[in-house]
Design a protein around this motif. Structure first.
Motif, PDB file in Angstrom:
ATOM      1  N   GLU A   1       0.690   0.906  -7.768  1.00 22.48           N
ATOM      2  CA  GLU A   1      -0.105   1.745  -6.867  1.00 22.48           C
ATOM      3  C   GLU A   1       0.636   3.033  -6.529  1.00 22.48           C
ATOM      4  O   GLU A   1       0.053   4.116  -6.480  1.00 22.48           O
ATOM      5  CB  GLU A   1      -0.425   0.969  -5.591  1.00 22.48           C
ATOM      6  N   GLU A   2       1.948   2.919  -6.312  1.00 21.44           N
ATOM      7  CA  GLU A   2       2.771   4.100  -6.049  1.00 21.44           C
ATOM      8  C   GLU A   2       2.726   5.052  -7.240  1.00 21.44           C
ATOM      9  O   GLU A   2       2.590   6.276  -7.080  1.00 21.44           O
ATOM     10  CB  GLU A   2       4.215   3.685  -5.767  1.00 21.44           C
TER      11      GLU A   2
ATOM     12  N   MET B   1       0.843  -1.200   0.000  1.00 23.77           N
ATOM     13  CA  MET B   1       0.000   0.000   0.000  1.00 23.77           C
ATOM     14  C   MET B   1       0.880   1.253   0.000  1.00 23.77           C
ATOM     15  O   MET B   1       1.810   1.370   0.783  1.00 23.77           O
ATOM     16  CB  MET B   1      -0.906   0.033   1.239  1.00 23.77           C
ATOM     17  N   THR B   2       0.588   2.162  -0.900  1.00 21.23           N
ATOM     18  CA  THR B   2       1.303   3.430  -0.904  1.00 21.23           C
ATOM     19  C   THR B   2       0.867   4.285   0.279  1.00 21.23           C
ATOM     20  O   THR B   2      -0.268   4.216   0.750  1.00 21.23           O
ATOM     21  CB  THR B   2       1.049   4.192  -2.216  1.00 21.23           C
TER      22      THR B   2
ATOM     23  N   LYS C   1       2.340   2.525 -17.327  1.00 20.39           N
ATOM     24  CA  LYS C   1       1.539   1.588 -16.526  1.00 20.39           C
ATOM     25  C   LYS C   1       1.611   0.156 -17.032  1.00 20.39           C
ATOM     26  O   LYS C   1       1.716  -0.789 -16.251  1.00 20.39           O
ATOM     27  CB  LYS C   1       0.083   2.059 -16.481  1.00 20.39           C
TER      28      LYS C   1
ATOM     29  N   ALA D   1       2.625  -4.897  -8.311  1.00 15.05           N
ATOM     30  CA  ALA D   1       1.385  -4.217  -7.922  1.00 15.05           C
ATOM     31  C   ALA D   1       1.655  -3.033  -7.001  1.00 15.05           C
ATOM     32  O   ALA D   1       0.984  -1.995  -7.099  1.00 15.05           O
ATOM     33  CB  ALA D   1       0.433  -5.206  -7.251  1.00 15.05           C
ATOM     34  N   ALA D   2       2.628  -3.161  -6.104  1.00 13.76           N
ATOM     35  CA  ALA D   2       2.939  -2.067  -5.185  1.00 13.76           C
ATOM     36  C   ALA D   2       3.503  -0.866  -5.939  1.00 13.76           C
ATOM     37  O   ALA D   2       3.184   0.288  -5.633  1.00 13.76           O
ATOM     38  CB  ALA D   2       3.923  -2.539  -4.118  1.00 13.76           C
TER      39      ALA D   2
ATOM     40  N   ASP E   1       0.431   5.380  -9.529  1.00 14.50           N
ATOM     41  CA  ASP E   1      -0.882   6.012  -9.678  1.00 14.50           C
ATOM     42  C   ASP E   1      -1.047   7.166  -8.687  1.00 14.50           C
ATOM     43  O   ASP E   1      -1.512   8.250  -9.055  1.00 14.50           O
ATOM     44  CB  ASP E   1      -1.980   4.973  -9.472  1.00 14.50           C
ATOM     45  N   ALA E   2      -0.664   6.947  -7.434  1.00 14.30           N
ATOM     46  CA  ALA E   2      -0.788   8.002  -6.421  1.00 14.30           C
ATOM     47  C   ALA E   2       0.151   9.167  -6.733  1.00 14.30           C
ATOM     48  O   ALA E   2      -0.218  10.342  -6.580  1.00 14.30           O
ATOM     49  CB  ALA E   2      -0.493   7.434  -5.033  1.00 14.30           C
TER      50      ALA E   2
END
Length: 312
Positions: free
Chosen positions: A65-66, A1-2, A55, A61-62, A68-69
């Motif tokens: 997510e980083e 999770m970011t 992308k 996956a981590a 994207d944020a």
């Protein structure tokens, strides 16, 4: 999770005129920060397009997510700086041409350079930000507090979020490209481009903003320009351009702190650089605590809930 949080901010630049000289006690810093706004719009537009192109290449996956944020934070920065620059253009319409030139430089990078180069560009430039912005935030009492609260609050928010996502660009670069040698080889051309864009902005300020409003030669931040002006004064046949006092943004900051920032910038370009280990500005932690507590961080110095605390 970011750990990154995407925060949408409104600095009320539409409410009343946005001054070019937003910190009257430091005209050179006012001009330099305004140039950052112009740079940010083009740079962050490039980042958004770059992440969208990247992308499909990210398999972790981590990291996805980083990325994207990171992209969404940068998108918010671009939106806020557009509001700031739009306010400047209302007073000085010629600056629209300057903004178009700055954005055009980054649009050309997107169109003409490979994705790996733009990933290196973002990683190299973002890696310098913690040291540079720590210098500024550690001296907020003179650089930001005396100025227009909307503009000061914009830059404080932007800079603390750059500290927050200080590792993001390198994480993405390492995941997709993974070559410190490539990043280092590209660094000279990357920083030449950054300086070129800042120079475009500063030249636009000299051209389109009257001296009585800016109080400084906006190009004085460039050592080569200062040297050229000095040489012109020594040669009888050449007259220096009369674009205002040759002031610099950090002239009054402690030399030791400036040297620490310079060492940090150099360190940020070396192999195996890890932004997570960098010393952070104390103001960033204060800002995050206040944001979480519900303070109006878009009015950092004037909001009733933080005004007195901000000056402690």
């Amino acid at each position: 999770m970011t750990d990154l949080i995407v925060r949408k901010m409104n600095f009320a630049f539409e409410d009343y005129d946005v001054p070019f000289l937003w910190n009257e006690e430091n005209p050179a810093f006012s001009s330099m920060a305004n140039a950052v706004s112009f740079l940010a719009i083009g740079f962050e537009k490039m980042i958004v397009k770059m992440i969208l192109q990247t992308k499909s290449l990210i398999t972790d996956a981590a990291v996805a997510e980083e990325a994207d944020a990171f992209m969404r934070q940068e998108g918010q920065h671009s939106t806020a700086h557009r509001q700031h620059v739009r306010g400047l253009i209302r007073s000085y319409p010629g600056l629209q041409q300057t903004l178009d030139e700055v954005i055009g430089e980054f649009d050309r990078l997107t169109a003409e350079t490979p994705l790996n180069y733009r990933l290196a560009y973002t990683a190299d430039l973002e890696a310098t930000f913690t040291s540079v912005f720590k210098l500024m935030l550690d001296n907020e009492a003179t650089l930001f507090q005396p100025g227009d609260d909307r503009v000061a609050s914009l830059f404080i928010w932007h800079f603390v979020e750059e500290v927050e996502h200080r590792s993001s660009a390198l994480i993405i670069f390492d995941s997709v490209v993974g070559s410190d040698l490539y990043r280092m080889r590209m660094a000279p051309s990357i920083f030449r481009h950054v300086l070129k864009v800042v120079r475009i902005a500063c030249a636009g300020f000299n051209e389109h903003v009257p001296l009585e409003d800016r109080k400084v030669d906006a190009l004085a931040m460039f050592g080569s320009y200062r040297n050229k002006q000095h040489l012109r004064r020594l040669l009888p046949r050449l007259q220096p351009q009369n674009s205002g006092p040759m002031l610099r943004a950090f002239d009054d900051l402690p030399l030791g702190e400036q040297l620490i920032a310079l060492k940090g910038i150099i360190r940020s370009q070396l192999p195996k650089h890890n932004p997570a280990t960098e010393t952070l500005p104390a103001l960033a932690d204060v800002w995050f605590r206040r944001y979480e507590a519900g303070y109006d961080v878009s009015h950092w110095y004037t909001a009733d809930s933080v005004g007195s605390e901000a000056k402690q």
